[in-house]
Scaffold this motif. Sequence first.
Motif, PDB file in Angstrom:
ATOM      1  N   SER A 188       0.870  -1.088  -0.004  1.00 21.35           N
ATOM      2  CA  SER A 188      -0.060   0.081  -0.062  1.00 21.35           C
ATOM      3  C   SER A 188       0.823   1.236  -0.074  1.00 21.35           C
ATOM      4  N   TRP A 189       0.401   2.275  -0.568  1.00 22.68           N
ATOM      5  CA  TRP A 189       0.928   3.538  -0.550  1.00 22.68           C
ATOM      6  C   TRP A 189       0.796   4.448   0.634  1.00 22.68           C
ATOM      7  N   VAL A 190       1.876   4.684   1.296  1.00 25.82           N
ATOM      8  CA  VAL A 190       1.391   5.676   2.584  1.00 25.82           C
ATOM      9  C   VAL A 190       2.441   6.755   2.497  1.00 25.82           C
ATOM     10  N   ASP A 191       2.152   7.906   1.985  1.00 27.85           N
ATOM     11  CA  ASP A 191       2.888   9.099   1.817  1.00 27.85           C
ATOM     12  C   ASP A 191       2.969   9.809   2.816  1.00 27.85           C
ATOM     13  N   LEU A 192       2.072   9.649   3.562  1.00 25.65           N
ATOM     14  CA  LEU A 192       2.399  10.808   4.893  1.00 25.65           C
ATOM     15  C   LEU A 192       3.381  10.140   5.911  1.00 25.65           C
ATOM     16  N   LYS A 193       4.494  10.691   5.829  1.00 29.63           N
ATOM     17  CA  LYS A 193       5.795  10.267   6.834  1.00 29.63           C
ATOM     18  C   LYS A 193       5.853  11.290   7.787  1.00 29.63           C
ATOM     19  N   PRO A 194       6.447  11.080   9.030  1.00 30.29           N
ATOM     20  CA  PRO A 194       6.792  11.975  10.009  1.00 30.29           C
ATOM     21  C   PRO A 194       7.914  13.221   9.560  1.00 30.29           C
ATOM     22  N   ALA A 195       7.819  14.142  10.216  1.00 29.51           N
ATOM     23  CA  ALA A 195       8.787  15.188  10.051  1.00 29.51           C
ATOM     24  C   ALA A 195      10.101  14.916  10.484  1.00 29.51           C
ATOM     25  N   GLN A 196      10.187  14.013  11.280  1.00 26.45           N
ATOM     26  CA  GLN A 196      11.491  13.552  11.834  1.00 26.45           C
ATOM     27  C   GLN A 196      11.933  12.272  11.065  1.00 26.45           C
ATOM     28  N   ARG A 197      13.317  12.276  10.561  1.00 26.19           N
ATOM     29  CA  ARG A 197      13.629  11.095   9.535  1.00 26.19           C
ATOM     30  C   ARG A 197      14.825  10.611  10.239  1.00 26.19           C
ATOM     31  N   PRO A 198      14.933   9.170  10.359  1.00 24.92           N
ATOM     32  CA  PRO A 198      14.048   8.526   9.643  1.00 24.92           C
ATOM     33  C   PRO A 198      12.679   8.158  10.328  1.00 24.92           C
ATOM     34  N   HIS A 199      12.475   8.535  11.452  1.00 26.71           N
ATOM     35  CA  HIS A 199      11.443   8.285  12.192  1.00 26.71           C
ATOM     36  C   HIS A 199      11.230   9.036  13.761  1.00 26.71           C
ATOM     37  N   PRO A 200      10.258   9.300  14.228  1.00 26.06           N
ATOM     38  CA  PRO A 200      10.387   9.901  15.532  1.00 26.06           C
ATOM     39  C   PRO A 200      11.167   8.832  16.471  1.00 26.06           C
ATOM     40  N   PRO A 201      11.733   9.288  17.534  1.00 25.96           N
ATOM     41  CA  PRO A 201      12.885   8.418  18.306  1.00 25.96           C
ATOM     42  C   PRO A 201      11.638   7.636  19.240  1.00 25.96           C
ATOM     43  N   ILE A 202      11.891   6.386  19.125  1.00 23.19           N
ATOM     44  CA  ILE A 202      11.118   5.474  19.977  1.00 23.19           C
ATOM     45  C   ILE A 202      11.509   5.001  21.323  1.00 23.19           C
ATOM     46  N   HIS A 203      10.599   5.383  22.388  1.00 19.99           N
ATOM     47  CA  HIS A 203      11.190   5.025  23.718  1.00 19.99           C
ATOM     48  C   HIS A 203      10.267   3.976  24.293  1.00 19.99           C
ATOM     49  N   LEU A 204      10.911   3.122  25.123  1.00 12.37           N
ATOM     50  CA  LEU A 204      10.291   2.068  25.508  1.00 12.37           C
ATOM     51  C   LEU A 204      10.393   2.329  27.237  1.00 12.37           C
ATOM     52  N   GLY A 205       9.177   1.915  27.984  1.00 12.64           N
ATOM     53  CA  GLY A 205       9.181   1.998  29.368  1.00 12.64           C
ATOM     54  C   GLY A 205       9.453   0.481  30.010  1.00 12.64           C
ATOM     55  N   ALA A 206      10.467   0.255  30.949  1.00 12.16           N
ATOM     56  CA  ALA A 206      10.877  -1.014  31.282  1.00 12.16           C
ATOM     57  C   ALA A 206      11.384  -1.063  32.293  1.00 12.16           C
ATOM     58  N   PHE A 207      11.442  -2.183  33.437  1.00 11.62           N
ATOM     59  CA  PHE A 207      12.123  -2.053  34.663  1.00 11.62           C
ATOM     60  C   PHE A 207      12.315  -3.648  34.612  1.00 11.62           C
ATOM     61  N   THR A 208      11.853  -4.721  34.108  1.00 12.57           N
ATOM     62  CA  THR A 208      12.247  -6.036  34.335  1.00 12.57           C
ATOM     63  C   THR A 208      13.056  -6.379  33.433  1.00 12.57           C
ATOM     64  N   PRO A 209      14.412  -7.525  33.497  1.00 10.91           N
ATOM     65  CA  PRO A 209      15.237  -7.775  32.569  1.00 10.91           C
ATOM     66  C   PRO A 209      14.641  -8.153  31.315  1.00 10.91           C
ATOM     67  N   PRO A 210      13.567  -9.055  30.761  1.00 13.67           N
ATOM     68  CA  PRO A 210      13.275  -8.720  29.548  1.00 13.67           C
ATOM     69  C   PRO A 210      12.847  -7.359  29.046  1.00 13.67           C
ATOM     70  N   GLY A 211      12.395  -6.555  29.579  1.00 12.88           N
ATOM     71  CA  GLY A 211      11.710  -5.315  29.141  1.00 12.88           C
ATOM     72  C   GLY A 211      12.941  -4.589  28.791  1.00 12.88           C
ATOM     73  N   LEU A 212      14.005  -4.564  29.859  1.00 16.43           N
ATOM     74  CA  LEU A 212      14.991  -3.708  29.545  1.00 16.43           C
ATOM     75  C   LEU A 212      15.919  -4.246  28.468  1.00 16.43           C
ATOM     76  N   LYS A 213      16.204  -5.400  28.240  1.00 16.65           N
ATOM     77  CA  LYS A 213      16.913  -6.233  27.065  1.00 16.65           C
ATOM     78  C   LYS A 213      16.273  -5.526  25.774  1.00 16.65           C
ATOM     79  N   ARG A 214      14.710  -5.330  25.865  1.00 19.06           N
ATOM     80  CA  ARG A 214      14.049  -4.992  24.379  1.00 19.06           C
ATOM     81  C   ARG A 214      14.466  -3.649  24.241  1.00 19.06           C
ATOM     82  N   VAL A 215      14.633  -2.766  25.277  1.00 17.46           N
ATOM     83  CA  VAL A 215      15.140  -1.621  25.242  1.00 17.46           C
ATOM     84  C   VAL A 215      16.378  -1.389  24.442  1.00 17.46           C
TER      85      VAL A 215
END
Length: 292
Positions: A165-192
């Motif tokens: 599919s064509w999706v022409d609307l892209k973020p102003a920030q390139r390549p994309h907005p900085p993705i942040h993850l909340g985590a405090f358990t070991p699996p979540g922290l490793k995903r970060v």
Amino acid sequence: MLGFALPQFGKSAYDDIAHFASTAERLGAGSLWVGDRLLAPTDPARGYAGTDSIPPEFRTVLDPLVALTVAATATTTARLGSNVLVAPWYPPVALARQLTSIDVISGGRLLPGFGIGWSPEEFQAAGVPLRERGARLDELLDVLNAMWTTNPVEHHGRHWTIPPSWVDLKPAQRPHPPIHLGAFTPPGLKRVGRRADGWLAVVQVPGRTHRADELEQQRAVIDDAARAAGREPEAVRTVVRVNVAAGSRVEQVADTLRLLTDDGYEDTFVDLMFAVSGLDEHLDWANRLLNP
């Protein structure tokens, strides 16, 4: 850089978010943040923050994406973050369009932050199995990356499929907005460490006078995971949320912020949901913390 949570919960949800956002920015706030709650069960299987109950503030919640949009139109420089959107609740294509729209409207100030949630009743209401929350977060991140960086977009996953599919609307920030993850358990922290541009850490006021050791231990897990994934740990920034309990004094918050800055955690924001009530008090605290 110091920011503040928008008055989104409880009685404060009826305050003027646009006025708060514009005034806080004028006072010097570098970021404005929203949280995410779907409902407040009367008899929760799991309570909030290790308790057996749900705070009454969670009974009245403005939609986080609507609140961010209002803040985007009322400000010009403050970054606009979510800490956190409960990612598994959201269809990722629709969420990508909403987040992209906010980033475009704000001129590239969006800081999307995600988590996996904890309330069984909220997942039941959202129609999403609680046991799938980690896998759904991972796939949502894949979809966001595809929506933000490719065109035409295509995705074939366990939970979602996007035909070419064509999706022409892209973020102003390139390549994309900085993705942040909340985590405090070991699996979540490793995903970060493997996947995120930033980590959303948490401290409490009042709490232990010094939490740097605990933050450093959690950060070490992130750094090790980043290296194992072939990433530079320094590329993963840290934003610390300061949750302020009812009855706290502004001086206690100021002391915590100074300790965090001294330990190298300079990017912080303060959540006054439980500590203050009313727009004037919110702004008074913001002014006293920003301009001591």
